[in-house]
Design a protein around this motif. Sequence first.
Motif, PDB file in Angstrom:
ATOM      1  N   TYR A   1       2.313  13.148  -5.533  1.00 19.53           N
ATOM      2  CA  TYR A   1       3.041  11.215  -5.553  1.00 19.53           C
ATOM      3  C   TYR A   1       3.235  10.404  -4.418  1.00 19.53           C
ATOM      4  N   PHE A   2       4.513  11.352  -3.306  1.00 20.58           N
ATOM      5  CA  PHE A   2       5.131  10.843  -2.874  1.00 20.58           C
ATOM      6  C   PHE A   2       4.581  10.092  -1.015  1.00 20.58           C
ATOM      7  N   LEU A   3       3.479  11.709  -1.258  1.00 23.86           N
ATOM      8  CA  LEU A   3       2.831  11.549   0.476  1.00 23.86           C
ATOM      9  C   LEU A   3       1.878   9.971   0.144  1.00 23.86           C
ATOM     10  N   ILE A   4       0.700   9.475  -0.941  1.00 22.87           N
ATOM     11  CA  ILE A   4      -0.192   8.738  -1.279  1.00 22.87           C
ATOM     12  C   ILE A   4       1.278   7.420  -1.381  1.00 22.87           C
ATOM     13  N   ALA A   5       2.113   7.068  -2.114  1.00 25.12           N
ATOM     14  CA  ALA A   5       3.329   6.360  -2.072  1.00 25.12           C
ATOM     15  C   ALA A   5       3.727   6.297   0.087  1.00 25.12           C
ATOM     16  N   PHE A   6       4.189   6.858   0.658  1.00 30.09           N
ATOM     17  CA  PHE A   6       4.420   6.583   1.907  1.00 30.09           C
ATOM     18  C   PHE A   6       3.533   5.910   2.565  1.00 30.09           C
ATOM     19  N   ALA A   7       2.390   6.423   2.355  1.00 28.87           N
ATOM     20  CA  ALA A   7       0.728   6.329   3.230  1.00 28.87           C
ATOM     21  C   ALA A   7       0.968   4.582   3.037  1.00 28.87           C
ATOM     22  N   LEU A   8       0.806   4.581   1.626  1.00 22.83           N
ATOM     23  CA  LEU A   8       0.304   2.603   0.604  1.00 22.83           C
ATOM     24  C   LEU A   8       1.400   2.186   1.468  1.00 22.83           C
ATOM     25  N   GLY A   9       2.757   2.436   1.209  1.00 27.51           N
ATOM     26  CA  GLY A   9       3.884   1.662   2.043  1.00 27.51           C
ATOM     27  C   GLY A   9       3.527   1.254   3.675  1.00 27.51           C
ATOM     28  N   MET A  10       2.806   2.474   4.658  1.00 30.27           N
ATOM     29  CA  MET A  10       2.156   2.053   5.718  1.00 30.27           C
ATOM     30  C   MET A  10       1.609   1.458   5.921  1.00 30.27           C
ATOM     31  N   VAL A  11       0.751   1.372   5.444  1.00 26.63           N
ATOM     32  CA  VAL A  11      -0.473   0.989   4.833  1.00 26.63           C
ATOM     33  C   VAL A  11      -0.565  -0.828   5.108  1.00 26.63           C
ATOM     34  N   LEU A  12       0.647  -0.898   4.037  1.00 25.14           N
ATOM     35  CA  LEU A  12       1.191  -1.948   3.941  1.00 25.14           C
ATOM     36  C   LEU A  12       2.275  -2.611   5.030  1.00 25.14           C
ATOM     37  N   LEU A  13       2.578  -2.155   5.677  1.00 24.98           N
ATOM     38  CA  LEU A  13       3.058  -2.725   6.911  1.00 24.98           C
ATOM     39  C   LEU A  13       1.869  -3.013   8.175  1.00 24.98           C
ATOM     40  N   MET A  14       0.553  -2.788   7.654  1.00 20.70           N
ATOM     41  CA  MET A  14      -0.542  -2.904   8.880  1.00 20.70           C
ATOM     42  C   MET A  14      -0.577  -4.134   8.681  1.00 20.70           C
ATOM     43  N   VAL A  15      -1.029  -3.928   7.050  1.00 21.66           N
ATOM     44  CA  VAL A  15      -1.529  -5.609   6.036  1.00 21.66           C
ATOM     45  C   VAL A  15      -0.353  -6.755   6.464  1.00 21.66           C
ATOM     46  N   GLN A  16       0.827  -6.431   6.234  1.00 18.46           N
ATOM     47  CA  GLN A  16       1.757  -7.957   6.477  1.00 18.46           C
ATOM     48  C   GLN A  16       1.715  -8.079   7.737  1.00 18.46           C
ATOM     49  N   GLY A  17       1.671  -7.741   8.820  1.00 20.00           N
ATOM     50  CA  GLY A  17       1.558  -7.330  10.337  1.00 20.00           C
ATOM     51  C   GLY A  17       0.437  -8.202  10.690  1.00 20.00           C
ATOM     52  N   TYR A  18      -0.985  -8.056   9.807  1.00 17.75           N
ATOM     53  CA  TYR A  18      -2.096  -8.717  10.502  1.00 17.75           C
ATOM     54  C   TYR A  18      -2.124 -10.321   9.836  1.00 17.75           C
ATOM     55  N   VAL A  19      -1.632 -10.210   8.330  1.00 14.50           N
ATOM     56  CA  VAL A  19      -1.282 -11.891   7.970  1.00 14.50           C
ATOM     57  C   VAL A  19      -0.158 -12.598   8.891  1.00 14.50           C
ATOM     58  N   GLN A  20       0.629 -11.800   9.356  1.00 19.30           N
ATOM     59  CA  GLN A  20       1.689 -12.558  10.354  1.00 19.30           C
ATOM     60  C   GLN A  20       1.439 -13.089  11.171  1.00 19.30           C
ATOM     61  N   LYS A  21      -0.073 -11.977  12.045  1.00 22.93           N
ATOM     62  CA  LYS A  21       0.038 -12.712  13.491  1.00 22.93           C
ATOM     63  C   LYS A  21      -1.365 -14.205  12.737  1.00 22.93           C
ATOM     64  N   LYS A  22      -2.239 -13.555  11.777  1.00 22.82           N
ATOM     65  CA  LYS A  22      -2.909 -14.389  11.247  1.00 22.82           C
ATOM     66  C   LYS A  22      -2.410 -16.173  10.989  1.00 22.82           C
ATOM     67  N   LYS A  23      -1.307 -15.910  10.448  1.00 21.63           N
ATOM     68  CA  LYS A  23      -0.574 -17.047   9.591  1.00 21.63           C
ATOM     69  C   LYS A  23       0.137 -17.608  11.224  1.00 21.63           C
ATOM     70  N   ARG A  24       0.754 -17.155  12.351  1.00 20.65           N
ATOM     71  CA  ARG A  24       1.171 -17.923  13.586  1.00 20.65           C
ATOM     72  C   ARG A  24      -0.212 -18.301  14.047  1.00 20.65           C
ATOM     73  N   ASN A  25      -0.877 -17.601  13.940  1.00 15.06           N
ATOM     74  CA  ASN A  25      -2.328 -18.471  15.444  1.00 15.06           C
ATOM     75  C   ASN A  25      -2.886 -19.571  14.512  1.00 15.06           C
ATOM     76  N   ARG A  26      -2.796 -19.849  13.135  1.00 12.73           N
ATOM     77  CA  ARG A  26      -3.111 -20.438  12.100  1.00 12.73           C
ATOM     78  C   ARG A  26      -2.519 -21.905  12.901  1.00 12.73           C
ATOM     79  N   ILE A  27      -0.964 -21.810  12.988  1.00  8.53           N
ATOM     80  CA  ILE A  27       0.005 -22.742  13.466  1.00  8.53           C
ATOM     81  C   ILE A  27      -0.693 -23.025  14.740  1.00  8.53           C
ATOM     82  N   ARG A  28      -0.663 -21.745  15.589  1.00  8.25           N
ATOM     83  CA  ARG A  28      -0.359 -22.699  17.355  1.00  8.25           C
ATOM     84  C   ARG A  28      -1.724 -21.478  17.563  1.00  8.25           C
ATOM     85  N   PRO A  29      -2.717 -22.908  17.671  1.00  8.67           N
ATOM     86  CA  PRO A  29      -3.758 -22.238  17.898  1.00  8.67           C
ATOM     87  C   PRO A  29      -4.513 -22.062  18.556  1.00  8.67           C
TER      88      PRO A  29
END
Length: 103
Positions: A75-103
């Motif tokens: 359970y702990f291994l899965i939770a930490f792995a999901l946390g790492m994946v969520l950090l990757m997704v958050q970075g991707y979403v923030q990058k897309k928002k920055r590119n949408r504001i400043r093309p």
Amino acid sequence: MAGTSLEKHDAHGEVEAAHGGAVVSYNPDAPSEEWGWHGTWQDFAPKGKNALLGLGAAGLLLMIIGNHRSNVENYFLIAFALGMVLLMVQGYVQKKKRNRIRP
């Protein structure tokens, strides 16, 4: 321009005017700053953070395979792995928002 913040002191105490009007300071404890060794990870490898997070998450999920008697470790291994994946997704979403504001 002696006595202003637009000057640069080298190791021998000589003053050199900054180029382009930028504020330049010299740190004798870190002479390698002049050679560009004090960059950030994003400057060096922009996709490196996601690559390392992905490898770490995969490594944590591979650690599930083993001789565990209970699933608490899993359970702990899965939770930490999901946390790492969520950090990757958050970075991707923030990058897309920055590119949408400043093309």
